[in-house]
Design a protein around this motif. Structure first.
Motif, PDB file in Angstrom:
ATOM      1  N   ALA A 229      62.216  17.514  51.865  1.00 34.81           N
ATOM      2  CA  ALA A 229      62.049  18.938  51.566  1.00 34.81           C
ATOM      3  C   ALA A 229      61.111  19.210  50.403  1.00 34.81           C
ATOM      4  N   PHE A 230      60.119  18.357  50.177  1.00 36.67           N
ATOM      5  CA  PHE A 230      59.136  18.667  49.139  1.00 36.67           C
ATOM      6  C   PHE A 230      57.737  18.326  49.637  1.00 36.67           C
ATOM      7  N   THR A 231      56.768  18.970  49.029  1.00 38.64           N
ATOM      8  CA  THR A 231      55.358  18.799  49.405  1.00 38.64           C
ATOM      9  C   THR A 231      54.661  17.930  48.373  1.00 38.64           C
ATOM     10  N   CYS A 232      54.048  16.876  48.823  1.00 36.90           N
ATOM     11  CA  CYS A 232      53.247  16.001  47.971  1.00 36.90           C
ATOM     12  C   CYS A 232      52.315  15.209  48.885  1.00 36.90           C
ATOM     13  N   PRO A 233      51.026  15.266  48.678  1.00 39.53           N
ATOM     14  CA  PRO A 233      50.289  15.931  47.596  1.00 39.53           C
ATOM     15  C   PRO A 233      50.428  17.459  47.665  1.00 39.53           C
ATOM     16  N   ILE A 234      50.245  18.084  46.530  1.00 40.43           N
ATOM     17  CA  ILE A 234      50.338  19.529  46.415  1.00 40.43           C
ATOM     18  C   ILE A 234      48.985  20.156  46.723  1.00 40.43           C
ATOM     19  N   GLY A 235      49.003  21.385  47.221  1.00 40.98           N
ATOM     20  CA  GLY A 235      47.766  22.126  47.446  1.00 40.98           C
ATOM     21  C   GLY A 235      47.165  21.882  48.816  1.00 40.98           C
ATOM     22  N   LEU A 236      46.270  22.805  49.221  1.00 44.16           N
ATOM     23  CA  LEU A 236      45.546  22.635  50.474  1.00 44.16           C
ATOM     24  C   LEU A 236      44.446  21.593  50.312  1.00 44.16           C
ATOM     25  N   SER A 237      44.000  21.055  51.418  1.00 40.02           N
ATOM     26  CA  SER A 237      42.951  20.016  51.395  1.00 40.02           C
ATOM     27  C   SER A 237      41.579  20.672  51.287  1.00 40.02           C
ATOM     28  N   ILE A 238      41.319  21.276  50.148  1.00 42.42           N
ATOM     29  CA  ILE A 238      40.034  21.920  49.891  1.00 42.42           C
ATOM     30  C   ILE A 238      39.591  21.553  48.483  1.00 42.42           C
ATOM     31  N   GLY A 239      38.272  21.631  48.249  1.00 42.86           N
ATOM     32  CA  GLY A 239      37.750  21.444  46.901  1.00 42.86           C
ATOM     33  C   GLY A 239      37.725  20.004  46.448  1.00 42.86           C
ATOM     34  N   ASN A 240      37.391  19.842  45.156  1.00 40.76           N
ATOM     35  CA  ASN A 240      37.295  18.510  44.577  1.00 40.76           C
ATOM     36  C   ASN A 240      38.488  18.258  43.653  1.00 40.76           C
ATOM     37  N   ASN A 241      38.388  17.260  42.803  1.00 39.72           N
ATOM     38  CA  ASN A 241      39.497  16.876  41.943  1.00 39.72           C
ATOM     39  C   ASN A 241      39.411  17.444  40.531  1.00 39.72           C
ATOM     40  N   SER A 242      38.581  18.453  40.314  1.00 35.87           N
ATOM     41  CA  SER A 242      38.545  19.091  39.007  1.00 35.87           C
ATOM     42  C   SER A 242      39.799  19.949  38.843  1.00 35.87           C
ATOM     43  N   PRO A 243      40.297  20.136  37.605  1.00 34.24           N
ATOM     44  CA  PRO A 243      41.503  20.948  37.398  1.00 34.24           C
ATOM     45  C   PRO A 243      41.404  22.340  38.012  1.00 34.24           C
ATOM     46  N   ALA A 244      40.238  22.979  37.893  1.00 33.98           N
ATOM     47  CA  ALA A 244      40.092  24.341  38.414  1.00 33.98           C
ATOM     48  C   ALA A 244      40.230  24.368  39.929  1.00 33.98           C
ATOM     49  N   GLU A 245      39.593  23.426  40.616  1.00 30.58           N
ATOM     50  CA  GLU A 245      39.649  23.454  42.075  1.00 30.58           C
ATOM     51  C   GLU A 245      40.994  22.970  42.600  1.00 30.58           C
ATOM     52  N   ILE A 246      41.639  22.065  41.887  1.00 31.78           N
ATOM     53  CA  ILE A 246      43.020  21.708  42.254  1.00 31.78           C
ATOM     54  C   ILE A 246      43.915  22.933  42.119  1.00 31.78           C
ATOM     55  N   ALA A 247      43.744  23.675  41.027  1.00 34.36           N
ATOM     56  CA  ALA A 247      44.543  24.882  40.816  1.00 34.36           C
ATOM     57  C   ALA A 247      44.322  25.899  41.919  1.00 34.36           C
ATOM     58  N   ILE A 248      43.064  26.070  42.343  1.00 32.23           N
ATOM     59  CA  ILE A 248      42.771  26.998  43.439  1.00 32.23           C
ATOM     60  C   ILE A 248      43.472  26.559  44.717  1.00 32.23           C
ATOM     61  N   SER A 249      43.463  25.260  44.990  1.00 30.96           N
ATOM     62  CA  SER A 249      44.117  24.767  46.204  1.00 30.96           C
ATOM     63  C   SER A 249      45.625  24.976  46.145  1.00 30.96           C
ATOM     64  N   ILE A 250      46.204  24.882  44.951  1.00 29.35           N
ATOM     65  CA  ILE A 250      47.647  25.113  44.788  1.00 29.35           C
ATOM     66  C   ILE A 250      47.972  26.589  45.013  1.00 29.35           C
ATOM     67  N   VAL A 251      47.177  27.472  44.421  1.00 26.70           N
ATOM     68  CA  VAL A 251      47.403  28.908  44.605  1.00 26.70           C
ATOM     69  C   VAL A 251      47.304  29.273  46.087  1.00 26.70           C
ATOM     70  N   ALA A 252      46.313  28.714  46.767  1.00 25.30           N
ATOM     71  CA  ALA A 252      46.141  29.004  48.194  1.00 25.30           C
ATOM     72  C   ALA A 252      47.370  28.562  48.992  1.00 25.30           C
ATOM     73  N   GLN A 253      47.902  27.389  48.662  1.00 26.01           N
ATOM     74  CA  GLN A 253      49.091  26.906  49.371  1.00 26.01           C
ATOM     75  C   GLN A 253      50.317  27.756  49.050  1.00 26.01           C
ATOM     76  N   LEU A 254      50.454  28.165  47.798  1.00 29.19           N
ATOM     77  CA  LEU A 254      51.566  29.028  47.423  1.00 29.19           C
ATOM     78  C   LEU A 254      51.522  30.356  48.179  1.00 29.19           C
ATOM     79  N   LEU A 255      50.346  30.956  48.279  1.00 26.23           N
ATOM     80  CA  LEU A 255      50.208  32.207  49.018  1.00 26.23           C
ATOM     81  C   LEU A 255      50.497  31.995  50.502  1.00 26.23           C
ATOM     82  N   GLN A 256      50.014  30.891  51.031  1.00 26.50           N
ATOM     83  CA  GLN A 256      50.254  30.574  52.440  1.00 26.50           C
ATOM     84  C   GLN A 256      51.746  30.443  52.721  1.00 26.50           C
ATOM     85  N   GLN A 257      52.455  29.734  51.828  1.00 24.11           N
ATOM     86  CA  GLN A 257      53.883  29.549  52.010  1.00 24.11           C
ATOM     87  C   GLN A 257      54.652  30.849  51.783  1.00 24.11           C
ATOM     88  N   ARG A 258      54.246  31.613  50.787  1.00 29.01           N
ATOM     89  CA  ARG A 258      54.891  32.902  50.543  1.00 29.01           C
ATOM     90  C   ARG A 258      54.787  33.811  51.749  1.00 29.01           C
TER      91      ARG A 258
END
Length: 270
Positions: A229-258
């Motif tokens: 019942a947990f997601t790992c890796p976190i975030g959608l499979s988009i962008g690179n490994n920079s903190p900003a783009e990881i954060a964007i992928s996490i926000v996108a996944q959170l909105l998708q799940q919401r």
């Protein structure tokens, strides 16, 4: 009185413009003695009393507590009327009663708990503050929490053992685990899977980290169905490994799940 009304509306306007959820508390009636006149108003936000007063002391403390409960619980009504006996309900020595009316405006029913304040969190939290949500941000390092400006919809908690705050989070909360590493993510994840269900539990890391987590969760006595019942890796499979783009992928996944499940109230884990 007219000046008080103007100041009340000015304070309320500022809070509404900043999209800060508020509760307006109005003193409707008094029997016996009370330290404020009928019609007195107070504005309460998530950080406490923001403007006005309905009497100060124990009456106001009880009113603030009641308002905070309404703000922090999506299953409560958006208005409520209470009658409190000053002795039995409030704990005051004088007799009498007060009747108060509570109105909630702009309540946030989407709650997120973010564990970890590292580089990804430093990029993620400001993004989340652009959304209509309330975030509880938890980390043992106060200096990292202080790097992001305070916000009315952001609660910062600095504790040595973050897993101890799992039980405090609102029903239906989404959980984001982006701590410093496996040793800090695992206690929080283990507590989550043992004690609650949630619409979303995401853990930063690789597929290899997920395998390690699954093995150790099993060793810790977590049921097999809960381990899934947990997601790992976190975030959608988009962008690179920079903190900003990881954060964007996490926000996108959170909105998708919401949007997929809604901010539904959780049921106790069994």
């Amino acid at each position: 009185m007219a000046l008080d009304i103007v100041r009340h509306h000015q304070a309320l306007s500022r809070l509404m413009e900043s999209q800060t959820p508020v509760v307006i508390v109005t003193l409707l009636a008094v029997r016996g003695s009370a330290p404020q006149d009928v019609g007195a108003k107070a504005i309460v936000t998530a950080v406490g009393l923001a403007h006005g007063t309905v009497g100060g002391g124990k009456i106001e403390n009880a009113a603030i507590e009641h308002a905070l409960q309404m703000l922090n619980s999506g299953d409560r009504p958006t208005n409520d009327m209470v009658t409190w006996n000053l002795q039995t309900d409030i704990g005051m020595t004088c007799g009498g009663e007060v009747k108060l009316f509570f109105e909630v405006f702009g309540r946030i029913d989407w709650h997120l708990a973010v564990f970890g304040a590292g580089h990804v969190a430093q990029a993620l939290i400001p993004m989340l503050m652009q959304l209509q949500c309330h975030v509880t941000w938890i980390d043992p390092r106060i200096e990292w929490l202080q790097r992001v400006p305070d916000h009315p919809r952001l609660t910062k908690r600095c504790v040595e053992h973050p897993e101890q705050l799992v039980a405090e989070q609102s029903p239906g909360s989404f959980f984001v685990l982006i701590n410093r590493g496996h040793a800090t993510d695992f206690p929080v994840l283990c507590e989550l899977l043992k004690s609650r269900q949630a619409p979303y539990i995401g853990v930063i890391g690789s597929l290899q980290k997920r395998k390690v987590l699954e093995r150790e969760l099993g060793q810790a006595g977590v049921d097999k169905d809960r381990i899934a019942a947990f997601t790992c890796p976190i975030g959608l499979s988009i962008g690179n490994n920079s903190p900003a783009e990881i954060a964007i992928s996490i926000v996108a996944q959170l909105l998708q799940q919401r949007d997929s499940v809604g901010a539904q109230s959780e049921t106790p884990a069994r």
